[in-house]
Design a protein around this motif. Structure first.
Motif: not given
Length: 518
Positions: A279-281, A286-305, A350-354
């Motif tokens: 997927f990356i290569e 290029g690729v963007i990596y998105f993570s909110l870490g281990s404490n905040v869950k993306s699944k719990d974000l408000p629907e609007e966000t 990875h060099p293709n992650v920008k």
């Protein structure tokens, strides 16, 4: 090169004279329920175990078996995870810090009351070293005196005024921002005023609300304690700080405060799973990596966000790796790959992650800088606001408000970070500075840990400031004498002069009156 007998003899002599540390028994607890706190020390603890030390880890997480490491799982705190994340959003500085106090008190209670931990406490075992996470779970530190162990600390978030005061480090609040604030070391007058006010407020919460609970827990679980809680707090021998001056700013440290930022970054990266690697290569832009870490869950974000993120990501030329905790993400664009887990350091390497879109946690920030990637920061709580502010001032980051995320701002920020070379250059420059060290952070941490074990503590590194009162430490008593004596002397001289003048002019006035009557 062929080794001569003489050279072999010299090498043997050198190695024989090198410090050797017998296998020690080490106990550690994690004082915060987040997974990232264990990630910070995981490589370090495994290295201690590999060097022959017997390590016992008390953690909320169930871990895979590791040679020389015994895991005691205390999972009860997970029952309160959702509630803890909600109270962090409490409005007002006082309310937030009462929430922090409640969280840390709850963590301590869940650990100390755990059946496995209680079994260990009553086992009659002893340990050579107790490693305590430097958060406000003070009652847990009582395990050190209970097991007759040397007390040493580690801090995944770096340093703050609490650790400074604990170690006797003199570090002015005028350029050391409160760790939960969105400020950096360069502050305006108003920011310095606010910084001092918030720290005073937190101290009031600490002494009025938090300390009594900790002392009550300490008395409950260590009824036969050899030391009071304040004596335990005064017995830290050395602290490992999860930061480095190249990643933050220059500030004073005592010799028993050791910077080990980046300790968690392995120099033996694990391979990226094949589907993620493809997927990356195969992404031309290029690729963007998105993570909110281990404490905040993306699944719990408000629907609007979440919808805002989906719209923006779907319109990008780049592909996006999104750490998402559910198996399905409704309306997911084709250029987005979700997973409950990504090997984050290896992704960032990875060099293709920008670009890294991050919550701004210190560990993630350090990883991003280590691999020279710019950051779009979306801070949520605790030190994340300060980390994003600092990274922005260092030139490799932009920050947005996750609670009020606007589509146009998100699109513009991503475009700016991807197309403006200065952000990538700043990240690369700081990465180069960080890597230019005499030894790896992990090696430094291991050496100083074994130094504490070898010497059974570091009393020779203890600052005298820890034994002085506030008045003595800040020289208020001597200042009073230096200012007071001249002032009193001047007042006495003025009074004497006035008295002499009164006598002189009073006598003349009396003679004048006498002559007038005659």
């Amino acid at each position: 090169m062929k080794l001569t007998p003489l050279l072999l003899l010299i090498l043997v002599g050198v190695f024989n004279n090198a410090p050797r540390t017998q296998g020690a028994k080490i106990l550690t607890t994690l004082g915060f329920p987040g997974r990232s706190q264990y990630i910070f020390v995981e490589t370090y603890l495994k290295e201690l175990a590999a060097r022959g030390h017997q390590v016992t880890v008390i953690s909320p997480f169930k871990e895979k078996p590791v040679q020389n490491i015994r895991f005691i799982t205390a999972p009860k705190i997970h029952e309160y995870s959702d509630k803890m994340l909600k109270i962090y959003k409490a409005s007002g500085f006082w309310a937030r810090h009462k929430a922090f106090s409640w969280t840390f008190s709850l963590v301590s209670e869940c650990i100390l009351s755990d059946e496995g931990v209680q079994k260990l406490i009553h086992s009659g075992e002893t340990f050579d070293l107790f490693l305590a996470e430097m958060v406000q779970t003070e009652s847990l530190f009582g395990l050190a005196q209970h097991f007759n162990a040397t007390l040493m600390g580690f801090s995944s978030y770096g340093n703050d005024y609490v650790i400074d005061e604990l170690m006797g480090n003199i570090s002015p609040l005028s350029y050391n921002p409160h760790i939960t604030s969105p400020r950096s070391n360069i502050m305006t007058f108003y920011e310095r005023l606010l910084n001092r006010w918030e720290i005073w407020t937190e101290k009031i919460v600490y002494y009025i609300v938090h300390t009594p609970v900790m002392e009550e827990q300490y008395a409950k679980y260590f009824p036969n304690a050899k030391k009071t809680l304040s004596e335990v707090m005064d017995s830290f021998e050395l602290i490992l700080l999860g930061q480095h001056f190249t990643l933050s700013y220059a500030r004073p440290y005592l010799p028993n405060m050791i910077e080990v930022g980046g300790i968690h970054i392995s120099h033996k990266p694990i391979p990226i799973p094949e589907d993620i690697k493809q997927f990356i290569e195969t992404s031309r832009e290029g690729v963007i990596y998105f993570s909110l870490g281990s404490n905040v869950k993306s699944k719990d974000l408000p629907e609007e966000t979440r919808n805002t993120l989906l719209k923006v990501f779907g319109g990008l030329k780049q592909r996006v790796l999104w750490k998402f905790e559910n198996d399905q993400l409704p309306n997911k664009p084709s250029n987005v790959l979700i997973s409950k887990w990504f090997p984050q350091p290896n992704i960032l390497a990875h060099p293709n992650v920008k670009l890294f879109i991050s919550h701004g946690g210190l560990l993630s920030t350090i990883e991003s800088v280590y691999f020279g990637k710019p950051i779009l920061g979306l801070p949520v709580f605790y030190d994340q606001f300060m980390n994003v502010k600092r990274a922005t001032e260092m030139g490799f980051c932009l920050g947005l408000d996750l609670q009020n995320l606007q589509q146009s701002e998100l699109e513009q920020s991503i475009h700016t970070l991807l197309t403006t070379p200065s952000y990538a250059k700043a990240a690369a420059l700081i990465s180069e500075r960080y890597k230019d060290q005499p030894e790896a952070a992990l090696d430094r941490a291991i050496w100083w840990t074994e130094y504490v074990i070898r010497h059974k503590g570091t009393p020779h590194m203890r600052a005298t400031s820890r034994d002085l009162s506030f008045v003595q430490l800040h020289g208020l008593d001597t200042l009073a004498v230096l200012l007071g004596v001249p002032l009193v002397t001047i007042l006495l001289l003025v009074k004497l002069a006035y008295w002499l003048l009164c006598i002189t002019f009073g006598s003349k006035h009396k003679r004048f009156d006498k002559q007038k009557r005659n």
